[in-house]
Design a protein around this motif. Sequence first.
Motif, PDB file in Angstrom:
ATOM      1  N   GLY A   1      -2.380  -1.387   8.829  1.00 39.73           N
ATOM      2  CA  GLY A   1      -3.326  -0.701   7.956  1.00 39.73           C
ATOM      3  C   GLY A   1      -2.692   0.144   6.859  1.00 39.73           C
ATOM      4  O   GLY A   1      -3.409   0.793   6.083  1.00 39.73           O
ATOM      5  N   TYR A   2      -1.375   0.145   6.784  1.00 38.45           N
ATOM      6  CA  TYR A   2      -0.692   1.000   5.804  1.00 38.45           C
ATOM      7  C   TYR A   2      -1.064   0.603   4.373  1.00 38.45           C
ATOM      8  O   TYR A   2      -1.381   1.463   3.533  1.00 38.45           O
TER       9      TYR A   2
ATOM     10  N   ARG B   1      -4.267   1.913   3.086  1.00 34.99           N
ATOM     11  CA  ARG B   1      -4.277   3.363   2.857  1.00 34.99           C
ATOM     12  C   ARG B   1      -3.677   3.754   1.509  1.00 34.99           C
ATOM     13  O   ARG B   1      -3.992   4.800   0.960  1.00 34.99           O
ATOM     14  N   VAL B   2      -2.762   2.924   1.008  1.00 34.26           N
ATOM     15  CA  VAL B   2      -2.108   3.300  -0.254  1.00 34.26           C
ATOM     16  C   VAL B   2      -2.670   2.566  -1.464  1.00 34.26           C
ATOM     17  O   VAL B   2      -2.312   2.879  -2.598  1.00 34.26           O
TER      18      VAL B   2
ATOM     19  N   VAL C   1      -3.475   7.911  10.796  1.00 36.72           N
ATOM     20  CA  VAL C   1      -2.964   6.701  10.135  1.00 36.72           C
ATOM     21  C   VAL C   1      -2.290   5.721  11.088  1.00 36.72           C
ATOM     22  O   VAL C   1      -1.956   4.614  10.700  1.00 36.72           O
TER      23      VAL C   1
ATOM     24  N   ASN D   1      -2.427   2.975  13.554  1.00 35.58           N
ATOM     25  CA  ASN D   1      -3.406   2.029  14.096  1.00 35.58           C
ATOM     26  C   ASN D   1      -3.150   1.690  15.556  1.00 35.58           C
ATOM     27  O   ASN D   1      -3.939   1.007  16.175  1.00 35.58           O
ATOM     28  N   TYR D   2      -2.016   2.102  16.083  1.00 36.84           N
ATOM     29  CA  TYR D   2      -1.667   1.721  17.460  1.00 36.84           C
ATOM     30  C   TYR D   2      -1.737   2.893  18.425  1.00 36.84           C
ATOM     31  O   TYR D   2      -1.273   2.793  19.555  1.00 36.84           O
TER      32      TYR D   2
ATOM     33  N   CYS E   1       5.840   0.822  11.620  1.00 38.19           N
ATOM     34  CA  CYS E   1       5.249   0.483  10.317  1.00 38.19           C
ATOM     35  C   CYS E   1       5.557   1.547   9.262  1.00 38.19           C
ATOM     36  O   CYS E   1       5.316   1.343   8.078  1.00 38.19           O
TER      37      CYS E   1
ATOM     38  N   ALA F   1       4.034   4.173   8.472  1.00 37.94           N
ATOM     39  CA  ALA F   1       2.898   4.819   7.798  1.00 37.94           C
ATOM     40  C   ALA F   1       2.888   6.326   8.063  1.00 37.94           C
ATOM     41  O   ALA F   1       2.822   7.131   7.131  1.00 37.94           O
TER      42      ALA F   1
ATOM     43  N   LEU G   1       3.540   8.958   5.087  1.00 35.81           N
ATOM     44  CA  LEU G   1       2.325   9.619   4.608  1.00 35.81           C
ATOM     45  C   LEU G   1       2.261  11.096   5.031  1.00 35.81           C
ATOM     46  O   LEU G   1       1.390  11.839   4.579  1.00 35.81           O
TER      47      LEU G   1
END
Lengths: 292, 294
Positions: free
Chosen positions: A102-103, A106-107, B84, B86-87, B107, B109, B113
């Motif tokens: 899903g990264y 998000r960006v 953020v 997802n897991y 990942c 993220a 972020l």
Amino acid sequence: MKEIVVISGKGGTGKTSITASFAMMGGSDVVVADCDVDAADMHLLMQPDFNFSEDFYSGEVAFVDQSNCISCGKCEDVCRFDAISVKKNLYVVDPLSCEGCGYCARVCPTKTIVNQERLAGKWFISKIKTGSIMVHARLGIGADNSGKLVAKVKNEAKEIAMEERKGFILVDGSPGIGCPVVSSLSGANFVVLVTETSVSGLHDLKRVYELVKKFNIKAGCIINKADVNPEKCSEIEQFLKENEIVHLTDLPYNENFTRAMVKGQTIVEYDHGELKELLNDGWEKIKNLVAN
Amino acid sequence: MTNPKPLKIAIASGKGGTGKTTLSTNLAAFIAEQDEVVLVDLDVEEPNSGLFFNGILTHEEDIFKMIPQWDESKCTLCGICPKVCNYHAVIQLGPTILVFPELCHSCYACSELCPVDALPMIPKKTGTLRDFQIEKLHFVESHLDIGEEQAVPLISKTKKYVARKYSHVSITIFDSPPGTSCLVMEATKDADFVILVTEPTPFGLHDLSLAVETMRALKKPFGVVVNRYGIGNDEVIHYCREENISILSKIPNKRKIAELYSSGKLMYRDFPEVKHSLSDILDYCITAVRGGIA
Ligand code: SF4
Ligand code: SF4
Ligand code: SF4
Ligand code: SF4
């Protein structure tokens, strides 16, 4: 209600043929769960009617809705799985590489990436020839997280067994030592380890038993093709003794395993000699062991 | 013989126990009689082609995956990271951020972020890679640590190691994990040719048809080797004919072969018919890839 899980570390040890024979002997008191979802073969011996089926969704997969894409390339930059690339000037996701983190969505500055549920397989409830019920599944091609599908199959089987007041759940467990086999084992009352007398047989048995130990479940072992390599067979016996694993039975190399399979039968339907007797002994022992 | 381009052959099967490992090890040893060859065991959850060789350990390294590590001193508890992931590998518990390494897919993220860089990515061991040598044969295998759930990163790192170290070797054989899951995809996706090993039984046929679907989804050229030919029935052969799939070889079913396999020995030297099969299989792969048949 008692839950019995049959596992083998690696495939090809006769695990499914043996489990199917137990299901046959257990008859209507045994709900069967085929948790080897990655190579589900049990249905080939059980004449299931596929009475109920449902799609199984697990995880997500990204999808670029092209209409608002401004080709900024941010999504491609952040994806650690090389799942986004430019094809014919369009940013597209390769669903087989996408891990669904899903990264990218998000960006994306224009919010043009959507996460869709991923179809990970299908699962079924069937009436089978033993007079009972089987829950089984088929994992989608390249799907991740078969552990979740395994858990689904097991939980459904459990519910059915409770509702219908059955004595046993018999689980054909997943191979390996990863997430699916962890899902197969959790909640079990007894584990049947099927192994064969090869170098890899003992090696896999040791690895998978390490996992069983973590769950603290009582275990028994069936040595298949015991006569193929007598030396290995005694090594396996030694290992069983050291770890207090119940030695359930030894099965000889016997082509009736295959002959029965070709007929779509379990071994105990096809063979009326030695194999049937040995399997029957094994099953009786297991029932006694889980009873107390 | 100078080779135009290194050849990558993956050996896979719908399920375990079809003789995939026997074929990989024997094929590699057969090639090594003349040429340098690399055999890579990518069945990282249950690796065991190593049992068939007694080589010299030439290299060993731990394999890591990247996971976030919480830096309490920088964190403002803004609440972004758990949202953020997802897991569900990062959660907030009161004034603490917890990371569950087994669930993390690396990942990045959460790490990237996080507005204040309070979740730098650090390496965590997931397995061990070993590299052995037996004359002209290099054997690489990786073991996934018990309890570790993500096998894909270990497979991909093992492939990278091989690509780096053995780019000069003309043939590499990958022994893939069984099944049709993402692991098989990862193991076979860079191969030039995939050999699917099956048995002529109803289970064999069913698993083969799933493996064929996987290879078609990956758009991989592939062919089939029928092991233990003679047991079971002819349906696998009919299926291949109908589906237009090449059968590279049929290896006969013999109890003697099973015995040698069980004792961890290479067996092709004792069976001329098996040696013949290996040579057919190799020729087919080379022609298919270099000649563009497949
Ligand atoms: S969801 Fe994750 S893996 Fe999938 S394309 Fe986006 S960034 Fe890549
Ligand atoms: S981040 Fe969004 S806008 Fe930018 S290239 Fe990707 S899909 Fe297009
Ligand atoms: S995103 Fe960063 S700052 Fe926010 S809670 Fe997580 S670690 Fe703390
Ligand atoms: S790196 Fe990705 S998967 Fe790992 S904890 Fe962070 S967000 Fe979750």
